[in-house]
Design an enzyme around this catalytic site. Sequence first.
Site, mmCIF file in Angstrom:
data_model
loop_
_atom_site.group_PDB
_atom_site.id
_atom_site.type_symbol
_atom_site.label_atom_id
_atom_site.label_comp_id
_atom_site.label_asym_id
_atom_site.label_seq_id
_atom_site.Cartn_x
_atom_site.Cartn_y
_atom_site.Cartn_z
ATOM 1 N N GLU B 271 122.920 107.428 153.810
ATOM 2 C CA GLU B 271 122.560 106.014 153.938
ATOM 3 C C GLU B 271 121.180 105.689 153.362
ATOM 4 O O GLU B 271 120.999 104.709 152.659
ATOM 5 C CB GLU B 271 122.610 105.610 155.423
ATOM 6 N N ARG B 272 120.230 106.550 153.658
ATOM 7 C CA ARG B 272 118.861 106.251 153.235
ATOM 8 C C ARG B 272 118.732 106.221 151.706
ATOM 9 O O ARG B 272 118.049 105.365 151.151
ATOM 10 C CB ARG B 272 117.895 107.273 153.836
#
Lengths: 109, 542
Positions: B271-272
């Site tokens: 996600e990051r």
Amino acid sequence: MIEVISTDRCIRCDICERICPAFVFDRDETGLPVIARQDDCQTCFLCEIYCPTDALYVAEDAHGPTGISEAEVVERGLFGTYARSLGWSRGRAGGAQNDPTRHIRVAQV
Amino acid sequence: MASRRKAQPEKDGRLIETDVLVVGGGPSAAWAALSAAETGVRVVLVDKGYHGTSGATAPSNTGTWCVPPGEGRAASVEQRFKRTAGLADRRWMLRAADQAYENLLKLVEWGYPFPSEEDGSLYIANLRGPDYMRFVRQRVQKAGVTILDHHPILELLGDDNHIGGAAGLVRRSGASFRVSAGAVVLATGGCAFFERILGGTGLTGDGSLFAAEAGASLSGMEFTGKYTLSPHGSSLNKGLPFRWATFYRENGEVLRNAHGDPVTNGIGGGERQVAEALLTGPVYARLDLAEPAMQDWLRRGQPNCFQPYDRMGINPFEQRFRVELKYEGTVRGTGGIRIVSSDCGTGVAGLYVAGDAASRENVTGGISGGGAINASWAIASGWWAGHGAAHHARRRQSRDAARLQPLGTAGLRGSGKRDDVDLAATAQAVHDEIVPLDKSYWRTAAALESSRRTLDDIWSRLGQTGPATGIERLRARELASVTANARWTVAAALLRTESRGVHRRRDFPGEDDAQASRITVSGLGKVTAAREILALETAREG
């Protein structure tokens, strides 16, 4: 957001007006639902599955209308697709007992 | 035959008497109403939308934190606690697991259509939103609860010592109504900050505004840096299919991490990197890691996730599609009204809180409780709040509706010095101070300070605007509520000068052991943030 109400399919039952969580619909003097507050639609597709005659179509764009016509919805067989994939029928709930999500949760980890 | 709406002119100022008033219409509202009704008191449930479709659960398919009793439960709590950034409370986690499990068994007993495992046993760790909420509405009706749909509450009513009801409007007519109650449960859901996420329209954090106006405080508002992947432009902030996604740049190049490996698992480690990539340009995904069996399970198990693709006419397992990260505020983020007692009391007599309207730090600490934990929390906290409110209502023998004063502020009782506040434009301005990735996925002192000034200015303008009338009161109050939630978020995020859980500071990237305590915020005109330990010490000294 909600874009199409099929006047042919609609039986003027008032369910969509009642169950819409965002209070999007009004009805005209004949009982036909009218998309009165389209920008309030939260694109949750729930009016489609509560509709007993698959008369409603919610397009995928949550930020504005796509301009899709009833003819295109019919041609592409899009009326009632969400209800069918859940197992709901004629506005009645069904199919939860067949939900295979447990397999996904096991594999997810 | 066409059934015509009954032409019933709604009488303005209708007064409804009850013992427990539940404000909200999602799962925590349902469980609170069922719980209160079980004790034999009169219960009214008022929903801004329609109880059964409103809220974040109804259009979703949610797991639950479902841990059977026995040896394994303590271990499950321990395992889960390790991921809560040190801010959860094991005792609350254990009792939440216990109460949620007990209530899931009630669903079995009542005949909710759970799927079966291969051995024939029921799989109760998942609830399909539309079915679950329709089912609990029927139970709530059966329990004798009065349900008022499309009756948004605008403010609480109180006398000097107690919360004694609420006032709202009827959406169909714009007419006012009041409810006099022995106790009130706020089950109004989280705050989506006007982001168009599934079920998010009504989620404007109203309960937090009402509670703050009554003198309650909030907690965990900095743990709001929560986003979930969605097909671009859609409402589908459901991350599960992205577990099997590969991500691409606009030119088709595979997105890679620092080690040169493809970024995958968009609901976990990936996600990051996706968020970082989105700062520099569009990102695309393809669910190409799902084998045919998984494709089938995803399609049949998560049909809501496939509505955008089917309607766009694309096959997400074979074709690339543009994605975005949708902001989820305190819906999947964790902050909310601070709970001060085991029956989900807020510290204000007669006022209880349940579900996403409450801070979920007790069960999920500084990380997201999205999905399983929040679903079980809604069930458990709703149950406790319903009981707490019912017992409080029973203890209050004498009540006088005539003594109740309205507690609402901005949007209802402005000074009228200005008439230049455009509600829609102001809503967009508040959204833009909180929702962008460089505002809430990554925070910096400079950006937060700038937001603070802008939001303070908006709040002060709202207070100078004349009172809204009729149905417009709802918009005015929703805007006041989202603005207040934004100001509390910024105040808490400024005070936490570290990164912890879903609070990420670019200027303080590490976790600081000295800050392993909760942050409470309070106030409307002047917003104050304080560390919980210090607040306790001050109270002791005082």
